[in-house]
Design an enzyme around this catalytic site. Sequence first.
Site, PDB file in Angstrom:
ATOM      1  N   CYS A 170      36.463  26.547 -16.910  1.00 16.83           N
ATOM      2  CA  CYS A 170      35.437  26.954 -17.728  1.00 16.83           C
ATOM      3  C   CYS A 170      34.521  28.061 -17.041  1.00 16.83           C
ATOM      4  O   CYS A 170      33.559  28.201 -17.553  1.00 16.83           O
ATOM      5  CB  CYS A 170      34.681  25.568 -18.029  1.00 16.83           C
ATOM      6  SG  CYS A 170      35.738  24.193 -18.585  1.00 16.83           S
TER       7      CYS A 170
ATOM      8  N   HIS B 233      25.350  25.602 -18.036  1.00 13.40           N
ATOM      9  CA  HIS B 233      26.435  25.192 -18.527  1.00 13.40           C
ATOM     10  C   HIS B 233      26.613  24.227 -19.554  1.00 13.40           C
ATOM     11  O   HIS B 233      27.149  24.305 -20.483  1.00 13.40           O
ATOM     12  CB  HIS B 233      27.460  24.657 -17.184  1.00 13.40           C
ATOM     13  CG  HIS B 233      29.015  24.499 -17.349  1.00 13.40           C
ATOM     14  ND1 HIS B 233      29.511  25.448 -18.133  1.00 13.40           N
ATOM     15  CD2 HIS B 233      29.622  23.462 -17.152  1.00 13.40           C
ATOM     16  CE1 HIS B 233      30.836  24.953 -18.040  1.00 13.40           C
ATOM     17  NE2 HIS B 233      30.882  23.686 -17.878  1.00 13.40           N
TER      18      HIS B 233
ATOM     19  N   GLU C 297      24.187  19.256 -13.090  1.00 14.87           N
ATOM     20  CA  GLU C 297      23.757  20.297 -13.151  1.00 14.87           C
ATOM     21  C   GLU C 297      22.371  20.441 -13.084  1.00 14.87           C
ATOM     22  O   GLU C 297      21.623  21.208 -12.376  1.00 14.87           O
ATOM     23  CB  GLU C 297      24.012  21.210 -14.732  1.00 14.87           C
ATOM     24  CG  GLU C 297      23.556  22.496 -14.468  1.00 14.87           C
ATOM     25  CD  GLU C 297      24.149  23.461 -15.834  1.00 14.87           C
ATOM     26  OE1 GLU C 297      24.637  22.672 -16.634  1.00 14.87           O
ATOM     27  OE2 GLU C 297      24.038  24.560 -15.792  1.00 14.87           O
TER      28      GLU C 297
ATOM     29  N   LYS D 184      25.856  25.669 -25.699  1.00 11.26           N
ATOM     30  CA  LYS D 184      26.918  24.933 -26.118  1.00 11.26           C
ATOM     31  C   LYS D 184      26.530  23.870 -27.332  1.00 11.26           C
ATOM     32  O   LYS D 184      27.531  23.370 -27.951  1.00 11.26           O
ATOM     33  CB  LYS D 184      27.577  24.029 -25.011  1.00 11.26           C
ATOM     34  CG  LYS D 184      28.276  24.989 -24.114  1.00 11.26           C
ATOM     35  CD  LYS D 184      29.361  24.476 -23.250  1.00 11.26           C
ATOM     36  CE  LYS D 184      30.024  25.374 -22.086  1.00 11.26           C
ATOM     37  NZ  LYS D 184      29.230  25.811 -21.067  1.00 11.26           N
TER      38      LYS D 184
ATOM     39  N   PHE E 227      36.360  22.818 -14.433  1.00 15.43           N
ATOM     40  CA  PHE E 227      37.291  21.889 -13.780  1.00 15.43           C
ATOM     41  C   PHE E 227      38.043  22.561 -12.671  1.00 15.43           C
ATOM     42  O   PHE E 227      38.286  23.752 -12.748  1.00 15.43           O
ATOM     43  CB  PHE E 227      38.373  21.235 -14.906  1.00 15.43           C
ATOM     44  CG  PHE E 227      37.814  20.072 -15.745  1.00 15.43           C
ATOM     45  CD1 PHE E 227      36.749  19.662 -15.764  1.00 15.43           C
ATOM     46  CD2 PHE E 227      38.678  19.531 -16.515  1.00 15.43           C
ATOM     47  CE1 PHE E 227      36.299  18.433 -16.262  1.00 15.43           C
ATOM     48  CE2 PHE E 227      38.581  18.663 -17.313  1.00 15.43           C
ATOM     49  CZ  PHE E 227      37.125  17.833 -17.018  1.00 15.43           C
TER      50      PHE E 227
ATOM     51  N   HIS F  18      32.098  23.961 -26.581  1.00 18.87           N
ATOM     52  CA  HIS F  18      32.749  24.596 -25.253  1.00 18.87           C
ATOM     53  C   HIS F  18      34.017  25.335 -25.368  1.00 18.87           C
ATOM     54  O   HIS F  18      35.128  24.891 -25.614  1.00 18.87           O
ATOM     55  CB  HIS F  18      32.974  23.468 -24.344  1.00 18.87           C
ATOM     56  CG  HIS F  18      33.099  23.763 -23.002  1.00 18.87           C
ATOM     57  ND1 HIS F  18      33.343  25.017 -22.521  1.00 18.87           N
ATOM     58  CD2 HIS F  18      32.947  23.046 -21.785  1.00 18.87           C
ATOM     59  CE1 HIS F  18      33.540  25.071 -21.147  1.00 18.87           C
ATOM     60  NE2 HIS F  18      33.402  24.002 -20.743  1.00 18.87           N
TER      61      HIS F  18
END
Lengths: 88, 426
Positions: free
Chosen positions: B174, B312, B323, B344, B412, B349
């Site tokens: 990502c 994010h 975050e 998002k 990830f 995403h």
Amino acid sequence: MSKEVRQPVETIEDIVKDIIIAELRVEPQQLQSDTHLMKDLGADSLDALNIALRLEDAFKIKIPDDAIPNFLTISDIIKGVNEHLNAN
Amino acid sequence: MNIQSVVGLHQFMKRVVVTGIGVVSPVGVGREPFWAALCEGRSGISRIEEFDTANLKTTIAGVCREFRAADFFDERELSRLDRVSQLAITATELAVREARLPDSQLAGFDTGVILGTGFGGQASIEDFCGAFYLNDRSRRSAVAIPKSMYNASASTIAIRFKTRGPNITITTACSSGANAIGQAAHLIRYGQAERMIAGGADAPVTQVVMDAWKDMRVLSTKNEVPQRACKPFSANRDGFVLAEAAGIVVLESLDSARQRGATIYAEVVGYGSTADAAHITFPDPEGESQAMRRALKDGGVAAEEIDYINAHGTATKLNDASETDAIKRVFGCRAYEIPVSSIKSMLGHSMGASGAIEFIATVLALNEKIIPPTINYEERDPQCDLDYVTEGARAMRQASGRRAAMSNSFGFGGNNAVLVAREVNP
């Protein structure tokens, strides 16, 4: 409908042209016996490989790697398919 | 030791600016519809119609429904291009057109491409794997490999636009798109390229991928009202919504942009990248915050100067809490004063594209002086207690001489990439 079923009513030329039309997205009238896949229809080596793959399936033949450069005009392809069919 | 101060590298560093933007997204194709949707708080999430979802727990996604491949490619080109490449090339086409770069400048060794992707030619991989396992010769193809390889999009962009500089594909899940833009900016900064086509693309909304995510239990299952499913930072959030997209920017040295009178959207000033080196999927706020600190340092921007953080913000329980923690570690008490939003909530995403898409939104926010909102926020979470811009789009304040904004991307694998941009004075 599979190519094998159509074979008795379609000529080898019909099947070859159908494959080229489908693979290269060209119109039937663009195909003459001396039409060159690369020079006239803009095909590249990957197209030639895909056409060989479809010909092998349609006619149950094996086209050796070194024969592919000879499969570049309609008449050569028909000739080549006939030779392979006869050899089998 | 800071090598830049030792060798005086700073004096050779070129400033890097954004002069073209191309977007293909679930809320529209092109910069203007994209930005208008974000400011309106309009969601692009919808029910999946492309395949049977009967066996899935999540039946919604962000699909680029307004993208018409036939507007950009002929049938023969399409037979060679996975959907991810179609999205990437289209976004590039739009970005390059907007940058008004003549072919003569685009072509050649001074322009390169860095593209991020998480899934690459996923649909094509599934197709040829299916043909193999089902022994279906009719679906076999000599273009299976060149169509599905991860660098297919970047390479096809180079072939199409004749860009012969560095051509690199980055896959850091990502954070791929953000890493791509950061690395590209550094190539220009240190004179390795005059201009770069950079960004990310992903087309992972396939039956196989949706089914695989199901077992990780990270996708939202709020299928009833798709547009309201993704709820970043809200206590009742239940996961992210998968999406497809492509975001491309034309990056250029400031000198080159000024010389040719290009429109400058913003300056890319800082880039920080770190690895958690902890767990393959569980986020580590220290890794994330260190990437933010490095991006600030790289850009010579003080924490006090940041006017906006594009988060994010996936809407998973873990990400949003981690975050928020990471932002507080970097900004201290000031974290509560900085508007933080997650687009998002509207776009879903888009994996390797998300970092690029969100950087573009950050650049447009600076350019337009408007902060896009986080939509679907409903319940306060004690672990997520920052200002998430939940009331709708907001005017961007100015903490310092030139507005500055940060875009976070965490992937990830524990990959963190953070970009910092600044407005450019006319």
